[in-house]
Design a protein around this motif. Structure first.
Motif, PDB file in Angstrom:
ATOM      1  N   VAL A   1     -34.530 -28.805  -5.831  1.00 23.57           N
ATOM      2  CA  VAL A   1     -34.922 -27.995  -6.991  1.00 23.57           C
ATOM      3  C   VAL A   1     -33.710 -27.232  -7.512  1.00 23.57           C
ATOM      4  CG1 VAL A   1     -36.231 -25.934  -7.667  1.00 23.57           C
ATOM      5  CG2 VAL A   1     -37.376 -27.803  -6.471  1.00 23.57           C
ATOM      6  N   LEU A   2     -32.907 -26.706  -6.590  1.00 27.92           N
ATOM      7  CA  LEU A   2     -31.707 -25.967  -6.995  1.00 27.92           C
ATOM      8  C   LEU A   2     -30.649 -26.908  -7.566  1.00 27.92           C
ATOM      9  CD1 LEU A   2     -31.413 -23.438  -4.027  1.00 27.92           C
ATOM     10  CD2 LEU A   2     -32.644 -23.212  -6.191  1.00 27.92           C
ATOM     11  N   VAL A   3     -30.478 -28.078  -6.948  1.00 30.58           N
ATOM     12  CA  VAL A   3     -29.496 -29.039  -7.458  1.00 30.58           C
ATOM     13  C   VAL A   3     -29.875 -29.487  -8.870  1.00 30.58           C
ATOM     14  CG1 VAL A   3     -28.544 -31.363  -7.147  1.00 30.58           C
ATOM     15  CG2 VAL A   3     -28.787 -29.845  -5.172  1.00 30.58           C
ATOM     16  N   ARG A   4     -31.146 -29.813  -9.082  1.00 24.88           N
ATOM     17  CA  ARG A   4     -31.584 -30.240 -10.416  1.00 24.88           C
ATOM     18  C   ARG A   4     -31.392 -29.118 -11.439  1.00 24.88           C
ATOM     19  NH1 ARG A   4     -36.719 -31.946  -7.482  1.00 24.88           N
ATOM     20  NH2 ARG A   4     -36.244 -34.025  -6.635  1.00 24.88           N
ATOM     21  N   SER A   5     -31.636 -27.894 -11.015  1.00 30.25           N
ATOM     22  CA  SER A   5     -31.435 -26.752 -11.922  1.00 30.25           C
ATOM     23  C   SER A   5     -29.968 -26.613 -12.296  1.00 30.25           C
ATOM     24  CB  SER A   5     -31.925 -25.466 -11.252  1.00 30.25           C
ATOM     25  OG  SER A   5     -33.302 -25.520 -10.967  1.00 30.25           O
ATOM     26  N   ILE A   6     -29.084 -26.780 -11.322  1.00 31.44           N
ATOM     27  CA  ILE A   6     -27.643 -26.694 -11.581  1.00 31.44           C
ATOM     28  C   ILE A   6     -27.235 -27.748 -12.606  1.00 31.44           C
ATOM     29  CG2 ILE A   6     -25.372 -27.098 -10.541  1.00 31.44           C
ATOM     30  CD1 ILE A   6     -26.554 -25.836  -7.949  1.00 31.44           C
ATOM     31  N   LEU A   7     -27.674 -28.982 -12.410  1.00 29.20           N
ATOM     32  CA  LEU A   7     -27.289 -30.068 -13.308  1.00 29.20           C
ATOM     33  C   LEU A   7     -27.927 -29.919 -14.684  1.00 29.20           C
ATOM     34  CD1 LEU A   7     -27.415 -33.085 -10.843  1.00 29.20           C
ATOM     35  CD2 LEU A   7     -25.418 -31.856 -11.671  1.00 29.20           C
ATOM     36  N   ALA A   8     -29.108 -29.291 -14.743  1.00 26.90           N
ATOM     37  CA  ALA A   8     -29.782 -29.083 -16.030  1.00 26.90           C
ATOM     38  C   ALA A   8     -29.249 -27.860 -16.756  1.00 26.90           C
ATOM     39  CB  ALA A   8     -31.285 -28.941 -15.820  1.00 26.90           C
ATOM     40  N   GLY A   9     -28.500 -27.009 -16.067  1.00 28.71           N
ATOM     41  CA  GLY A   9     -27.994 -25.792 -16.680  1.00 28.71           C
ATOM     42  C   GLY A   9     -29.056 -24.735 -16.887  1.00 28.71           C
ATOM     43  N   THR A  10     -30.109 -24.762 -16.061  1.00 33.84           N
ATOM     44  CA  THR A  10     -31.185 -23.772 -16.168  1.00 33.84           C
ATOM     45  C   THR A  10     -31.247 -22.934 -14.887  1.00 33.84           C
ATOM     46  OG1 THR A  10     -32.792 -25.389 -15.333  1.00 33.84           O
ATOM     47  CG2 THR A  10     -32.559 -25.188 -17.727  1.00 33.84           C
ATOM     48  N   THR A  11     -31.844 -21.776 -15.001  1.00 39.70           N
ATOM     49  CA  THR A  11     -31.970 -20.865 -13.862  1.00 39.70           C
ATOM     50  C   THR A  11     -33.358 -21.010 -13.249  1.00 39.70           C
ATOM     51  OG1 THR A  11     -30.477 -19.267 -14.889  1.00 39.70           O
ATOM     52  CG2 THR A  11     -31.888 -18.463 -13.108  1.00 39.70           C
TER      53      THR A  11
END
Length: 414
Positions: free
Chosen positions: A113-123
């Motif tokens: 979930v954190l990795v996908r957030s990092i790649l999506a540029g969302t918090t």
């Protein structure tokens, strides 16, 4: 040869610190450090900061739950983590959204979930630590950005609590239906749970995968882009760019779990039993989907007959009051081993069988009828029933099968 790099412990409860460390490790293959999320929110002391040294391509190490086997430290490269996240994004139709973190980041589903957030540029929005509650889920959902699609990953016990709460609290059902995608994994869902959630408007997708595949890589029985699935002698094997590098400091276990074909294609031996069955939706490619039938190490020989406990568990869970039951092997003087069922009293109270004058006998008769109806052999009929006040669970929400096996053994010896 490039020298190994430090693997540092990072408190999973300090999401901001963990995201900062993960961002460096995941986005930059030459990052100087790899990350090991550990429970708690306190920063490890300087003396306890470095857990080990790992190969230079490793970005993240996650410890497996150890629900059926000794825990392992799975090494994942930044390339594998990115490949997994991109495959999920592609399966989402290219959507990039905001994630709600409802699982511990010490486990691959939470870390992803954190990795996908990092790649999506969302918090990511993070649920408060402690026990999962529908009220906390609703409050967290209200803080998500309405300008982004909403995503989350759950395990069945969490979804079950939300579905049950939604029957009495409309706000829970509204929150469930507000997510564009809900990934459900970690273990098999009780019969009817996904259908009940979808009836509330929830967009739930069953996922299959593990730490060794950087999380789920088969959604609703269909492999994600660039994922290959095969079944060899009944065992499910997976291939793709998201495969782990191996197990930290355990080359023998790595060699058993990961194999390479003569053409150079690398496969992970899951230890799960399964089959490829025709896809009921002909618009999907490939035209087969994966069906998991159990664990290879959960096959017992009972009176000379092979019995897959996963199939027994699936049949048992279709009985009212046994939707969250666990089936384990029990020693039997005559048959060698027979299936035993463990269930929580609060769940079992819903079963007519357990309200009868001789509850255990009637319950076992009901469960035997269920396995017969599922087409299983007589050796698959459960012969023991253990009713607990509370099922021991791992932090991931999975039943602690090793603890349950110990309880069964102790009960048998008493």
């Amino acid at each position: 040869m490039t020298a190994p790099k430090p693997l540092i412990r990072v408190a999973a409860g300090d999401t901001a610190a963990l995201v900062a460390q993960l961002r460096e490790a995941v986005l930059f293959d030459e990052a100087a450090l790899a990350v090991l999320p550990v429970p708690g929110d306190a920063e490890p002391s300087r003396d306890d900061l470095i857990a080990a040294h790992v190969p230079p391509d490793v970005a993240l190490v996650v410890e497996t739950s150890g629900s059926t086997d000794a825990p392992k430290r799975v090494m994942l490269s930044g390339h594998a983590l990115r490949a997994s996240a991109h495959a999920t994004e592609q399966w989402f139709g290219g959507q990039r959204g905001q994630w709600l973190l409802a699982l511990p980041a010490t486990y691959i589903a939470g870390a992803q979930v954190l990795v996908r957030s990092i790649l999506a540029g969302t918090t990511p929005v993070v649920l408060p630590q402690g026990g999962f509650t529908p009220a906390a889920f609703v409050e967290a959902a209200r803080t998500l950005d309405p300008d982004h699609p909403w995503f989350t990953s759950l395990v069945p016990v969490q979804l079950a609590r939300l579905v049950e709460a939604a029957e009495h609290d409309r706000s829970v059902g509204t929150a469930l239906g507000s997510f564009d995608r809900i990934l459900l994994g970690g273990q098999a869902a009780p019969a009817g749970l996904v259908e009940r959630a979808r009836a509330l408007g929830a967009h739930v997708h069953r996922t299959y995968g593990s730490s060794e595949t950087a999380g789920g890589c088969v959604y609703d029985g269909r492999p994600l882009p660039r994922v290959d699935v095969r079944v060899v002698d009944g065992e499910v094997q997976l291939s793709g760019p998201m495969l782990a590098s191996g197990y930290l400091d355990d080359p023998e276990r790595t060699a058993r779990a990961f194999t390479t074909d003569v053409d150079g294609m690398r496969w992970y031996r899951t230890g799960d039993l399964g089959e490829l069955v025709p896809d009921e939706n002909p618009d999907h490619h490939p035209l087969e989907r994966l069906r998991i039938t159990g664990r290879a190490d959960d096959v017992i020989i009972s009176g000379g007959v092979k019995v897959a406990l996963g199939e027994v568990e699936r049949a048992v869970r279709a009985v009212a009051g046994f939707a969250a039951a666990v089936v384990l092997p029990a020693a039997d003087a005559e048959w060698g081993e027979r299936p035993a069922v463990v269930v929580e009293r609060a769940d079992a109270a819903a079963s007519v069988a357990l309200e009868a004058r001789t509850p255990e006998t009637r319950a076992l008769e009901t469960l035997a009828a269920a396995t017969d109806a599922a087409g299983l052999p007589p050796a698959a009929r459960p012969v023991r029933l253990l009713v607990l006040e509370r099922m021991p669970q791992l932090a991931s929400g999975k039943p602690d099968r090793r603890a349950l096996a110990a309880l069964l053994a102790r009960e048998a010896g008493s």
